[in-house]
Motif scaffolding. Structure first.
Motif, PDB file in Angstrom:
ATOM      1  N   MET A   1       0.840  -1.186   0.000  1.00  0.00           N
ATOM      2  CA  MET A   1       0.000   0.000   0.000  1.00  0.00           C
ATOM      3  C   MET A   1       0.878   1.240   0.000  1.00  0.00           C
ATOM      4  O   MET A   1       1.882   1.301   0.707  1.00  0.00           O
ATOM      5  CB  MET A   1      -0.912  -0.003   1.239  1.00  0.00           C
ATOM      6  CG  MET A   1      -1.865   1.175   1.313  1.00  0.00           C
ATOM      7  SD  MET A   1      -2.928   1.049   2.769  1.00  0.00           S
ATOM      8  CE  MET A   1      -3.812   2.598   2.627  1.00  0.00           C
ATOM      9  N   SER A   2       0.520   2.220  -0.814  1.00  0.00           N
ATOM     10  CA  SER A   2       1.314   3.435  -0.887  1.00  0.00           C
ATOM     11  C   SER A   2       0.407   4.633  -1.147  1.00  0.00           C
ATOM     12  O   SER A   2      -0.773   4.488  -1.485  1.00  0.00           O
ATOM     13  CB  SER A   2       2.373   3.322  -1.985  1.00  0.00           C
ATOM     14  OG  SER A   2       1.757   3.192  -3.253  1.00  0.00           O
TER      15      SER A   2
ATOM     16  N   ILE B   1       4.896   7.224  -1.507  1.00  0.00           N
ATOM     17  CA  ILE B   1       5.179   7.005  -0.086  1.00  0.00           C
ATOM     18  C   ILE B   1       4.639   5.640   0.321  1.00  0.00           C
ATOM     19  O   ILE B   1       3.418   5.444   0.396  1.00  0.00           O
ATOM     20  CB  ILE B   1       4.520   8.092   0.785  1.00  0.00           C
ATOM     21  CG1 ILE B   1       4.921   9.491   0.296  1.00  0.00           C
ATOM     22  CG2 ILE B   1       4.883   7.904   2.251  1.00  0.00           C
ATOM     23  CD1 ILE B   1       4.179  10.613   0.988  1.00  0.00           C
ATOM     24  N   PRO B   2       5.504   4.678   0.594  1.00  0.00           N
ATOM     25  CA  PRO B   2       5.011   3.374   1.065  1.00  0.00           C
ATOM     26  C   PRO B   2       4.459   3.493   2.478  1.00  0.00           C
ATOM     27  O   PRO B   2       5.113   4.055   3.361  1.00  0.00           O
ATOM     28  CB  PRO B   2       6.256   2.489   1.021  1.00  0.00           C
ATOM     29  CG  PRO B   2       7.405   3.438   1.123  1.00  0.00           C
ATOM     30  CD  PRO B   2       6.971   4.712   0.469  1.00  0.00           C
ATOM     31  N   ILE B   3       3.256   3.005   2.676  1.00  0.00           N
ATOM     32  CA  ILE B   3       2.656   3.034   4.019  1.00  0.00           C
ATOM     33  C   ILE B   3       3.135   1.794   4.766  1.00  0.00           C
ATOM     34  O   ILE B   3       2.818   0.665   4.395  1.00  0.00           O
ATOM     35  CB  ILE B   3       1.119   3.069   3.939  1.00  0.00           C
ATOM     36  CG1 ILE B   3       0.660   4.241   3.049  1.00  0.00           C
ATOM     37  CG2 ILE B   3       0.539   3.181   5.335  1.00  0.00           C
ATOM     38  CD1 ILE B   3       1.139   5.602   3.497  1.00  0.00           C
ATOM     39  N   LEU B   4       3.901   2.008   5.822  1.00  0.00           N
ATOM     40  CA  LEU B   4       4.536   0.910   6.543  1.00  0.00           C
ATOM     41  C   LEU B   4       3.613   0.269   7.565  1.00  0.00           C
ATOM     42  O   LEU B   4       3.632  -0.942   7.765  1.00  0.00           O
ATOM     43  CB  LEU B   4       5.813   1.407   7.228  1.00  0.00           C
ATOM     44  CG  LEU B   4       6.834   2.090   6.318  1.00  0.00           C
ATOM     45  CD1 LEU B   4       8.024   2.578   7.134  1.00  0.00           C
ATOM     46  CD2 LEU B   4       7.293   1.145   5.211  1.00  0.00           C
ATOM     47  N   ASP B   5       2.824   1.097   8.249  1.00  0.00           N
ATOM     48  CA  ASP B   5       1.927   0.594   9.299  1.00  0.00           C
ATOM     49  C   ASP B   5       0.949   1.698   9.649  1.00  0.00           C
ATOM     50  O   ASP B   5       0.953   2.772   9.041  1.00  0.00           O
ATOM     51  CB  ASP B   5       2.730   0.150  10.536  1.00  0.00           C
ATOM     52  CG  ASP B   5       3.662   1.229  11.044  1.00  0.00           C
ATOM     53  OD1 ASP B   5       3.197   2.346  11.308  1.00  0.00           O
ATOM     54  OD2 ASP B   5       4.884   0.967  11.181  1.00  0.00           O
ATOM     55  N   ASP B   6       0.103   1.442  10.652  1.00  0.00           N
ATOM     56  CA  ASP B   6      -0.889   2.438  11.062  1.00  0.00           C
ATOM     57  C   ASP B   6      -0.673   2.879  12.513  1.00  0.00           C
ATOM     58  O   ASP B   6      -1.623   3.197  13.225  1.00  0.00           O
ATOM     59  CB  ASP B   6      -2.298   1.898  10.870  1.00  0.00           C
ATOM     60  CG  ASP B   6      -2.574   0.657  11.720  1.00  0.00           C
ATOM     61  OD1 ASP B   6      -1.630   0.151  12.382  1.00  0.00           O
ATOM     62  OD2 ASP B   6      -3.721   0.184  11.723  1.00  0.00           O
TER      63      ASP B   6
ATOM     64  N   GLN C   1       4.064   7.694   6.465  1.00  0.00           N
ATOM     65  CA  GLN C   1       4.364   6.267   6.347  1.00  0.00           C
ATOM     66  C   GLN C   1       3.776   5.469   7.510  1.00  0.00           C
ATOM     67  O   GLN C   1       3.526   4.269   7.373  1.00  0.00           O
ATOM     68  CB  GLN C   1       5.873   6.049   6.283  1.00  0.00           C
ATOM     69  CG  GLN C   1       6.500   6.443   4.961  1.00  0.00           C
ATOM     70  CD  GLN C   1       7.978   6.115   4.900  1.00  0.00           C
ATOM     71  OE1 GLN C   1       8.739   6.450   5.814  1.00  0.00           O
ATOM     72  NE2 GLN C   1       8.394   5.454   3.846  1.00  0.00           N
ATOM     73  N   HIS C   2       3.583   6.133   8.638  1.00  0.00           N
ATOM     74  CA  HIS C   2       3.017   5.449   9.804  1.00  0.00           C
ATOM     75  C   HIS C   2       1.528   5.765  10.002  1.00  0.00           C
ATOM     76  O   HIS C   2       0.974   5.524  11.073  1.00  0.00           O
ATOM     77  CB  HIS C   2       3.804   5.818  11.062  1.00  0.00           C
ATOM     78  CG  HIS C   2       5.219   5.311  11.051  1.00  0.00           C
ATOM     79  ND1 HIS C   2       5.528   3.971  11.088  1.00  0.00           N
ATOM     80  CD2 HIS C   2       6.411   5.970  10.985  1.00  0.00           C
ATOM     81  CE1 HIS C   2       6.840   3.813  11.056  1.00  0.00           C
ATOM     82  NE2 HIS C   2       7.393   5.003  10.985  1.00  0.00           N
ATOM     83  N   GLY C   3       0.885   6.318   8.972  1.00  0.00           N
ATOM     84  CA  GLY C   3      -0.565   6.456   8.995  1.00  0.00           C
ATOM     85  C   GLY C   3      -1.106   7.769   9.500  1.00  0.00           C
ATOM     86  O   GLY C   3      -2.329   7.919   9.656  1.00  0.00           O
TER      87      GLY C   3
END
Length: 244
Positions: A1-2, A15-20, A68-70
C-alpha cells in the motif's frame, strides 16, 4: 500500500505506508520563514546556506515519515517544486506558499499570524482527535558556538512539554547510540513569548536544529542523510508520545 504526493518531489512522491501506528493522529508542520524571507543565512565557503530551505527539507522529510506510519499531516509552509532534496547546498528561492495556497508576507507578525490561523482553523475541524503542532527552525549565533537540537513549549502546556520531552529523550538515546564520543547537550525549555507557541491551539513544540553559522553544526544540514536522521529521530519521539 502506498500514497502519492507530488509535493514530495519526483523521487520521493510515492510514499510506502509501513503501518498504522499513527492512525488518528493529526500533525501540523511548519518550517521557519519562507517566501520573501529566507531567515538566517550561513556561509559555506562562497555559498549561502538559507535557514528556510534547510528547515523545509527536514520538515518535509518528517511529513513523509509520519505519513508512512498512517498520520494525517498538514504542511503549513509548502514549496510545490522543491520536494525533498538530496543536495548539500540548497539554493534560495522565494516561491514558498502558506497552506492552503496563500502568498507568504514579508512582515514577521503577519506571517506568524497567517501560520497560526491556518493551524487553528484545521484544529477546529479535528476536535476529537490527537493533534500536535511542530514548527522547525535553524538558529543563528556566533560562528564559534556549536549547539545541539533544542525544544521550546508553552509554560502552561503539560501536553506540549510531554511531546518535547519524548522527542528530546529520543535524541538523547540516538546520540548515545550513534555518537557516544560526546554527550547530547540539547534542552527542553518553556518559552511562552514565541508567537506560534502563544497563539496556536494544538499543543506546540518549537524546534531549533542548530547554529547555521557554525561549521560543525552545518554538517547537520549539508548532508542529506543527516537531515533524514533528524526527521527520523523527531518521528520516533512523536511515535512514543502518541502511543503513551
Amino acid at each position: 500500500m502506498s500514497k502519492t504526493l507530488a509535493i514530495m518531489g519526483r523521487r520521493y512522491a510515492t510514499i510506502p505506508i509501513l503501518d498504522d501506528q499513527l492512525k488518528g493522529a493529526v500533525y501540523y508542520l511548519a518550517s521557519g520563514h519562507g517566501g520573501p524571507d529566507p531567515g538566517a543565512i550561513g556561509k559555506y565557503g562562497s555559498q549561502r546556506l538559507p535557514e528556510d530551505e534547510y528547515a523545509y527539507d527536514v520538515t518535509i522529510r518528517l511529513a513523509r515519515v509520519l505519513i508512512q506510519h498512517g498520520a494525517t499531516v498538514y504542511m503549513i509552509v509548502q514549496d510545490r517544486n522543491d520536494g525533498i532534496r538530496d543536495g548539500a547546498v540548497l539554493p534560495i528561492d522565494y516561491d514558498e506558499r502558506a497552506y492552503p495556497n496563500q502568498a507568504i508576507p514579508l512582515d514577521q507578525t503577519t506571517r506568524l499570524r497567517q501560520t497560526t490561523t491556518a493551524v487553528n482553523r484545521q484544529f477546529a475541524n479535528h476536535k476529537e482527535r490527537y493533534q500536535r503542532f511542530v514548527t522547525i527552525h535553524v538558529d543563528s549565533r556566533s560562528k564559534g558556538e556549536k549547539i545541539d537540537v533544542f525544544f521550546y513549549h508553552h509554560p502552561q502546556s503539560k501536553v506540549g512539554l510531554r511531546l518535547a520531552r519524548h522527542i528530546h529523550r529520543m535524541f538523547q538515546a540516538n546520540y548515545k547510540r550513534y555518537r557516544p564520543a560526546r554527550p547530547y547537550m540539547g534542552r527542553v525549555s518553556s518559552r511562552g513569548s514565541l508567537y506560534v507557541i502563544r497563539n496556536s491551539q494544538p499543543p506546540t513544540v518549537f524546534i531549533e536544529l542548530g547554529n547555521i553559522q557554525n561549521q560543525l553544526d552545518q554538517r547537520r544540514f549539508l548532508l542529506a542523510e543527516n537531515r533524514q536522521a533528524l526527521a527520523n529521530w523527531l518521528c520516533q519521539g512523536m511515535l512514543v508520545d502518541y502511543k503513551k
